[in-house]
Every structure is written in structure tokens, then in C-alpha cells.
Design a protein around this motif. Structure first.
Motif, PDB file in Angstrom:
ATOM      1  N   GLY A  54      59.594  25.276 -18.186  1.00 25.15           N
ATOM      2  CA  GLY A  54      60.176  24.313 -17.260  1.00 25.15           C
ATOM      3  C   GLY A  54      59.161  23.644 -16.373  1.00 25.15           C
ATOM      4  N   ASP A  55      57.921  23.521 -16.861  1.00 26.62           N
ATOM      5  CA  ASP A  55      56.863  22.862 -16.087  1.00 26.62           C
ATOM      6  C   ASP A  55      56.564  21.487 -16.661  1.00 26.62           C
ATOM      7  N   LEU A  56      56.422  20.494 -15.789  1.00 26.02           N
ATOM      8  CA  LEU A  56      55.985  19.151 -16.159  1.00 26.02           C
ATOM      9  C   LEU A  56      54.717  18.851 -15.380  1.00 26.02           C
ATOM     10  N   HIS A  57      53.629  18.625 -16.099  1.00 27.01           N
ATOM     11  CA  HIS A  57      52.329  18.417 -15.472  1.00 27.01           C
ATOM     12  C   HIS A  57      51.840  17.007 -15.786  1.00 27.01           C
ATOM     13  N   LEU A  58      51.517  16.224 -14.755  1.00 25.89           N
ATOM     14  CA  LEU A  58      50.995  14.865 -14.892  1.00 25.89           C
ATOM     15  C   LEU A  58      49.602  14.810 -14.292  1.00 25.89           C
ATOM     16  N   GLN A  59      48.677  14.166 -15.018  1.00 21.89           N
ATOM     17  CA  GLN A  59      47.304  14.106 -14.511  1.00 21.89           C
ATOM     18  C   GLN A  59      46.606  12.842 -14.979  1.00 21.89           C
ATOM     19  N   VAL A  60      45.829  12.266 -14.062  1.00 24.46           N
ATOM     20  CA  VAL A  60      44.959  11.129 -14.367  1.00 24.46           C
ATOM     21  C   VAL A  60      43.517  11.590 -14.187  1.00 24.46           C
ATOM     22  N   SER A  61      42.691  11.340 -15.184  1.00 29.84           N
ATOM     23  CA  SER A  61      41.300  11.797 -15.141  1.00 29.84           C
ATOM     24  C   SER A  61      40.351  10.628 -15.317  1.00 29.84           C
TER      25      SER A  61
ATOM     26  N   ARG B 147      46.836  27.121 -16.457  1.00 28.02           N
ATOM     27  CA  ARG B 147      48.105  27.663 -16.952  1.00 28.02           C
ATOM     28  C   ARG B 147      48.631  26.852 -18.135  1.00 28.02           C
ATOM     29  N   THR B 148      48.493  25.529 -18.050  1.00 25.05           N
ATOM     30  CA  THR B 148      48.963  24.680 -19.140  1.00 25.05           C
ATOM     31  C   THR B 148      48.152  24.925 -20.399  1.00 25.05           C
ATOM     32  N   GLU B 149      46.849  25.066 -20.264  1.00 23.64           N
ATOM     33  CA  GLU B 149      45.994  25.326 -21.420  1.00 23.64           C
ATOM     34  C   GLU B 149      46.335  26.662 -22.070  1.00 23.64           C
ATOM     35  N   MET B 150      46.584  27.684 -21.270  1.00 18.41           N
ATOM     36  CA  MET B 150      46.948  28.992 -21.815  1.00 18.41           C
ATOM     37  C   MET B 150      48.311  28.939 -22.510  1.00 18.41           C
ATOM     38  N   ALA B 151      49.253  28.195 -21.932  1.00 15.69           N
ATOM     39  CA  ALA B 151      50.559  28.053 -22.570  1.00 15.69           C
ATOM     40  C   ALA B 151      50.442  27.307 -23.897  1.00 15.69           C
ATOM     41  N   THR B 152      49.559  26.319 -23.941  1.00 12.68           N
ATOM     42  CA  THR B 152      49.346  25.578 -25.179  1.00 12.68           C
ATOM     43  C   THR B 152      48.772  26.481 -26.259  1.00 12.68           C
ATOM     44  N   GLN B 153      47.825  27.315 -25.896  1.00 14.03           N
ATOM     45  CA  GLN B 153      47.243  28.241 -26.861  1.00 14.03           C
ATOM     46  C   GLN B 153      48.266  29.230 -27.398  1.00 14.03           C
ATOM     47  N   ARG B 154      49.276  29.553 -26.606  1.00 18.66           N
ATOM     48  CA  ARG B 154      50.333  30.448 -27.075  1.00 18.66           C
ATOM     49  C   ARG B 154      51.418  29.695 -27.839  1.00 18.66           C
ATOM     50  N   GLY B 155      51.293  28.377 -27.963  1.00 19.70           N
ATOM     51  CA  GLY B 155      52.307  27.594 -28.647  1.00 19.70           C
ATOM     52  C   GLY B 155      53.547  27.357 -27.816  1.00 19.70           C
ATOM     53  N   GLU B 156      53.430  27.479 -26.488  1.00 21.51           N
ATOM     54  CA  GLU B 156      54.574  27.320 -25.599  1.00 21.51           C
ATOM     55  C   GLU B 156      54.456  26.087 -24.710  1.00 21.51           C
ATOM     56  N   ALA B 157      53.596  25.168 -25.075  1.00 22.27           N
ATOM     57  CA  ALA B 157      53.433  23.911 -24.329  1.00 22.27           C
ATOM     58  C   ALA B 157      52.905  22.838 -25.263  1.00 22.27           C
ATOM     59  N   SER B 158      53.149  21.606 -24.901  1.00 20.07           N
ATOM     60  CA  SER B 158      52.626  20.448 -25.628  1.00 20.07           C
ATOM     61  C   SER B 158      52.062  19.463 -24.619  1.00 20.07           C
ATOM     62  N   SER B 159      51.048  18.728 -25.014  1.00 19.13           N
ATOM     63  CA  SER B 159      50.476  17.727 -24.117  1.00 19.13           C
ATOM     64  C   SER B 159      50.116  16.481 -24.912  1.00 19.13           C
ATOM     65  N   VAL B 160      50.278  15.327 -24.268  1.00 22.22           N
ATOM     66  CA  VAL B 160      49.962  14.044 -24.884  1.00 22.22           C
ATOM     67  C   VAL B 160      49.366  13.135 -23.823  1.00 22.22           C
ATOM     68  N   GLN B 161      48.814  12.027 -24.277  1.00 25.79           N
ATOM     69  CA  GLN B 161      48.289  11.017 -23.364  1.00 25.79           C
ATOM     70  C   GLN B 161      49.006   9.705 -23.641  1.00 25.79           C
ATOM     71  N   VAL B 162      49.479   9.070 -22.567  1.00 22.66           N
ATOM     72  CA  VAL B 162      50.204   7.810 -22.694  1.00 22.66           C
ATOM     73  C   VAL B 162      49.609   6.794 -21.734  1.00 22.66           C
ATOM     74  N   SER B 163      49.990   5.540 -21.936  1.00 25.30           N
ATOM     75  CA  SER B 163      49.567   4.471 -21.037  1.00 25.30           C
ATOM     76  C   SER B 163      50.298   4.601 -19.695  1.00 25.30           C
ATOM     77  N   MET B 164      49.542   4.501 -18.624  1.00 26.71           N
ATOM     78  CA  MET B 164      50.156   4.537 -17.295  1.00 26.71           C
ATOM     79  C   MET B 164      51.139   3.376 -17.132  1.00 26.71           C
TER      80      MET B 164
END
Length: 364
Positions: free
Chosen positions: A246-253, A287-304
């Protein structure tokens, strides 16, 4: 008495009939098109081969006019100037960029009873009609109809000749009937799609119905919109991560700074999991990276810019939104949910969702 001003060929035609006197007043603020004879039923040649006979006529209810004029048309107009209007036996559907994968795809679907009364449609293409329409002109026609205290607003697809064309052109006509007068407005539309084009549109619509296996709920869209307004000044690309917890993570780098925000313990629909103990004090990216490694998270990059446009759907006044990443990270999906007024029950007669193209698949 009739006056014709050949002004702007893309504008709405507005005419007023003054019932008892039989007068026609043609307003100079809009394009003024001259009818030649009576209205013709749409009988448009769809591509090569035989001619497609199409008929559409209905009365817009007060609720339907309010939904379109105050909520959905303003929201769609913020995403793009034109869209497809797709009419079937049971539904009216607004479609943005469905045949173009480069921008934000937006789909609003209404059961016919939500918008219309006495709904009649027929075509040789399984009673389906689709065309493109300018949302600004459509909004203007609806807004003008609301300003007149009429009994009913009739809408129908017609074909007529204009002062600039010898060939009949298709129009969506709005006629607001009052006790002693009526206002008629003709909104130009594209040539209705051919049978092959409608099948292509329907196939794209079917593909766009895929739902991500995990969706997280965001109830405060205004807060999310304020966050995005600040983030867009930092960079043009937005990293989005969603976990089954139930986590939503937004980031601009950028090369100089990383700025982000995290929404935690959101309601989860679909596949969910319990967060492992001992990770509460870790940073959101870790935390997001660890969840991704366990197959319990997904991440993508989109246009702002695309993400900001999708948030314009708040103008349709949804009660909440669900975010998810589609299988194989094909797109970021936002599903907006509406409740029956005065209840917490889902209104199944209206649906609205957006799909954002992925710039980088990240990890999933």
C-alpha cells in the motif's frame, strides 16, 4: 429574415427561432452556416465500398448536461483539444489518444441512461458510430443550452451543406426547446469512422480495460496535485513505485538533487502483502528497492507533463483514484472511482481511467 456571416468555419452555429413570429436570428459571435432545405439523415460513405447509413438522436437529461458541461468535458479539454465520441447501443464513450500511444490515454464511459432519454441509434456497423469532435465547441454548445430555460435538449447527428462547401458535412446538432422559442447549435464533427476504423477503436478500447494486479487508493487528489505542481519545477521525469503493502512512492531525480514523496498504508485492491518487520526505519528508496527485489513492488518512469495532465481528471469530481502499474510495466494506470451521491456505494454507470505511456520500465 436571415443573415449569414461567413466568419470562422470551425465555430459552432447558433440560431434562435422565435416561435410565434417565425423569425430566425443568426448570432454573429459564432459561425453561421446556412441550411439548404431540410436536415438530412447522416448517410456517410465510410471508406470504399457501400455507403454506411447512420442515425443517432436522443434527448440529453438535465443530469447528463450537468455531468458533461460541468465535469467531464472540462477535464478532457485539459488533456487534449479533440477526442473521439463513440456511441453504441448501451454506452456513450469519450476517448482520448486511444489510437496513439504517445500521449495520455483517457476513457470515460457512461451508460446511456445516465446522459440520455429516448436514445436511438442505428448503423450498419452493429449500431456503433464514432467520430472526432472539438471539445471546446462541444463545451460551448452545452453551456449555451444550459443558459436557456428550455424543457428538453435534443441531440442528433445530421448532414448539411455549408456556405463554404458544396458537399454535405456531418454535424452534431443541439436543439434546446422552450415554451415559445428554441436555440439550435450545430457542432462540426469529423467524418464518422469506417467499419474498419471502428473495429480498430473497439480493439484498442478492449485492450485498455486491462487492470493492474495491484492498485493503491489515493483519496486526496488535491494534495497529490499540489505535490506534482512543486515537483514539475525540479525535473521532467517522474519515477513512480507501487508496493503490495500500500505504498506509493514518487520521485524526481536530477544530477544535483533527488526530491520525492511517499504515501504509505494506502488501501490495496488486488494482490497485496504484509510489509516485513524491521524495515520501518529505512529510507523510502531503500524499502522500495528491497520490495522490488522480493517481487512485491513495481516501478516505472513517466513524463511529468503526462502525470500532471492525468490529474486534470479531478475536474470530473471523482471520489478517489487508484494507481497501478500494468503487467509487464506497459503503462501506469489511474482508475477514478465515483460514488452514488450521498452514499459510499460505487456508481457503476460511470467509469473513468487514464493510461500513461512508460518512458523507462524501471523494475518490476
Amino acid at each position: 429574415m436571415q443573415q449569414v456571416v461567413d466568419d470562422d468555419p470551425g465555430a459552432v452555429e447558433t440560431r434562435m427561432r422565435l416561435g410565434a413570429f417565425g423569425l430566425h436570428l443568426i448570432c454573429p459571435a459564432a459561425l453561421l452556416l446556412q441550411r439548404k432545405g431540410s436536415e438530412e439523415k447522416v448517410n456517410v460513405k465510410a471508406g470504399r465500398g457501400k455507403r454506411e447509413r447512420m442515425k443517432f438522436k436522443a434527448f440529453l437529461s438535465d443530469h447528463g448536461v450537468h455531468l458533461l458541461e460541468r465535469r467531464f468535458i472540462p477535464a478532457f479539454d485539459k488533456i487534449g483539444r479533440t477526442c473521439h465520441l463513440y456511441l453504441t447501443r448501451d454506452h456513450a464513450i469519450l476517448l482520448h489518444n486511444l489510437l496513439n500511444g504517445d500521449g495520455v490515454q483517457a476513457i470515460a464511459q457512461f451508460k446511456k441512461e445516465v446522459l440520455f432519454e429516448d436514445y436511438r441509434i442505428s448503423s450498419q456497423n452493429d449500431d456503433r458510430i464514432a467520430f472526432t469532435i472539438d471539445l471546446g465547441l462541444l463545451h460551448r454548445a452545452l453551456r449555451s443550452s444550459m443558459s436557456m430555460a428550455g424543457e428538453k435538449l435534443q441531440i442528433k447527428l445530421i448532414k448539411k451543406r455549408t456556405v463554404n462547401s458544396q458537399q454535405p458535412m456531418p454535424f452534431l446538432t443541439f436543439e434546446s426547446k422552450g415554451y415559445k422559442s428554441a436555440v439550435i447549435q450545430d457542432v462540426p464533427v469529423s467524418k464518422p469512422l469506417s467499419r474498419a476504423e471502428v473495429l480498430e477503436l473497439q480493439a484498442a478500447l478492449d485492450m485498455a480495460q486491462d487492470i493492474p494486479e495491484t492498485l493503491v487508493q489515493v483519496s486526496d487528489l488535491s494534495r497529490l496535485q499540489s505535490l506534482v505542481e512543486r515537483l514539475k519545477h525540479v525535473g521532467d521525469l517522474l519515477d513512480v513505485a507501487i508496493t503490495r503493502y500500500g505504498d506509493l512512492h514518487l520521485q524526481v531525480s536530477t544530477t544535483l538533487i533527488n526530491v520525492g514523496a511517499e504515501y504509505r498504508k494506502l488501501k490495496v485492491l488486488g494482490v497485496k502483502a504484509s510489509p516485513p518487520p524491521g524495515e520501518e526505519d529505512l529510507s523510502p528508496p531503500v524499502r522500495t528497492e528491497m520490495a522490488t527485489q522480493r517481487g512485491e513492488a513495481s516501478s516505472v518512469q513517466v513524463s511529468m507533463r503526462h502525470f500532471g495532465k492525468s490529474l486534470q481528471c479531478h475536474l470530473a469530481k471523482p471520489d478517489c483514484a487508484f494507481y497501478g502499474i500494468s503487467p509487464l510495466a506497459a503503462c501506469l494506470t489511474i482508475i477514478f472511482q465515483f460514488f452514488i451521491p450521498g452514499t459510499r456505494q460505487i456508481d457503476k454507470s460511470i467509469s473513468l481511467h487514464c493510461r500513461l505511456p512508460i518512458l523507462d520500465t524501471g523494475s518490476s
